[in-house]
Write a protein that holds these residues in place. Structure first.
Motif, PDB file in Angstrom:
ATOM      1  N   LEU A 121      36.793  34.409  35.549  1.00 45.59           N
ATOM      2  CA  LEU A 121      36.136  33.746  36.676  1.00 45.59           C
ATOM      3  C   LEU A 121      36.800  34.125  37.990  1.00 45.59           C
ATOM      4  O   LEU A 121      36.128  34.464  38.968  1.00 45.59           O
ATOM      5  CB  LEU A 121      36.157  32.231  36.493  1.00 45.59           C
ATOM      6  N   LEU A 122      38.136  34.076  38.022  1.00 50.27           N
ATOM      7  CA  LEU A 122      38.851  34.454  39.241  1.00 50.27           C
ATOM      8  C   LEU A 122      38.559  35.898  39.631  1.00 50.27           C
ATOM      9  O   LEU A 122      38.361  36.214  40.805  1.00 50.27           O
ATOM     10  CB  LEU A 122      40.352  34.250  39.048  1.00 50.27           C
ATOM     11  N   ASP A 123      38.541  36.758  38.632  1.00 53.58           N
ATOM     12  CA  ASP A 123      38.226  38.161  38.866  1.00 53.58           C
ATOM     13  C   ASP A 123      36.846  38.307  39.490  1.00 53.58           C
ATOM     14  O   ASP A 123      36.641  39.047  40.459  1.00 53.58           O
ATOM     15  CB  ASP A 123      38.263  38.914  37.537  1.00 53.58           C
ATOM     16  N   ASN A 124      35.873  37.612  38.914  1.00 54.16           N
ATOM     17  CA  ASN A 124      34.492  37.680  39.384  1.00 54.16           C
ATOM     18  C   ASN A 124      34.344  37.123  40.791  1.00 54.16           C
ATOM     19  O   ASN A 124      33.658  37.693  41.636  1.00 54.16           O
ATOM     20  CB  ASN A 124      33.572  36.918  38.424  1.00 54.16           C
ATOM     21  N   ILE A 125      34.990  35.997  41.042  1.00 54.14           N
ATOM     22  CA  ILE A 125      34.905  35.385  42.363  1.00 54.14           C
ATOM     23  C   ILE A 125      35.501  36.302  43.423  1.00 54.14           C
ATOM     24  O   ILE A 125      34.946  36.464  44.511  1.00 54.14           O
ATOM     25  CB  ILE A 125      35.605  34.015  42.381  1.00 54.14           C
ATOM     26  N   GLU A 126      36.630  36.920  43.096  1.00 57.65           N
ATOM     27  CA  GLU A 126      37.236  37.816  44.072  1.00 57.65           C
ATOM     28  C   GLU A 126      36.337  39.015  44.347  1.00 57.65           C
ATOM     29  O   GLU A 126      36.154  39.418  45.494  1.00 57.65           O
ATOM     30  CB  GLU A 126      38.608  38.300  43.614  1.00 57.65           C
TER      31      GLU A 126
END
Length: 291
Positions: A121-126
């Motif tokens: 999720l963090l990867d995608n949001i960034e």
């Protein structure tokens, strides 16, 4: 499990500080004040200025951004969680130069992810943050535990109310709730569906003074959107009023609100931690648990 936790921390620490999208959450103290209409038409106005804009519908169970756009939503945030799709894969395009992610029924599940899914999720949001100039989060009415981390991580919060006493009270209660968790949150006030400009300004000034008096919090007034029959006509046609009636008074007022916002931002010299970095901190301290 230790290896996974170490990898997770390494992923968080490795996220760079490249230019990220300006993030705005649009909220209301209660439903029915026209929050999603404001989000949608502001997004289109920003796109008209040459910005790349993503609307992230997080009004779970009541999400209607795709309806206001007259479009279908083949995917939602639920597909990210349940079907392991990337956020980029569930982004939908529109003929109005904005993109959107539809709300699903599983946003609360984001708050209780295993380490691997949280890392994804963090990867995608960034990645999304690096691809857009603005990301507008259309939040559910009020502030809940599930949405609070988004609300206090965004750059700015637009609060939409109407002149109705219950809407004003609920808007204040919502801002108070957020302030209790983060005194740094920047609020911008919009009065929608006012009969007269003066009525709307009095509403916003009362909210502004109440915030200053009881919470010692400075908030900014963006402006007033008057009750206008063309809004209902546009909703019935499932076409944003900014597109259907581009020369209308309310469409021009959307431009004015955004200009007021730009003026306030330009005169503010407060250096703020960006959205992704805030989320990293919150998730690192509270949510990123290896199960």
């Amino acid at each position: 499990m230790r290896d996974q936790a170490e990898q997770l921390r390494a992923k968080i620490n490795s996220m760079n500080d490249a230019k990220q999208a300006k993030t705005i959450a649009v909220v209301s103290g209660k439903g029915g004040v026209g929050k999603s209409n404001v989000s949608t038409n502001m997004a289109i106005a920003l796109a008209k200025q040459g910005n790349k804009v993503l609307v992230f519908d997080l009004d779970i169970g009541m999400g209607n951004i795709h309806v206001l756009l007259g479009l279908n939503a083949p995917f939602s945030i639920s597909d990210f969680i349940k079907h392991h799709m990337n956020l980029e894969e569930i982004v939908c395009s529109s003929p109005y130069q904005i993109s959107y992610i539809s709300a699903g029924n599983s946003f609360s599940e984001i708050m209780d992810l295993d380490g691997g899914t949280a890392m994804r999720l963090l990867d995608n949001i960034e990645r999304l943050s690096l691809q857009y100039d603005y990301i507008i989060f259309d939040m559910g009415a009020g502030a809940t535990a599930s949405s609070l981390e988004i609300l206090i991580a965004v750059d700015d919060v637009f609060v939409v109310t109407t002149p109705e006493p219950t809407a004003i009270t609920d808007a204040y209660s919502m801002m108070k709730y957020i302030c209790m968790k983060s005194s740094e949150t920047q609020f911008y006030l919009i009065c929608n569906r006012a009969e007269k400009e003066k009525e709307g300004l009095i509403t916003l000034q009362r909210l502004q003074l109440t915030m200053e008096k009881f919470l010692q919090k400075q908030v900014s007034i963006l402006g007033v959107l008057l009750e206008d029959s063309i809004v209902r006509k546009a909703v019935a046609k499932q076409t944003p009023f900014y597109v259907e009636f581009p020369n209308s008074a309310i469409a021009k007022k959307i431009d004015m609100l955004l200009q007021n916002y730009s003026d306030v931002v330009m005169t503010s010299f407060v250096k703020k931690e960006r959205f992704v970095q805030k989320l990293k901190s919150f998730w690192r301290n509270n949510r990123l648990k290896v199960k």
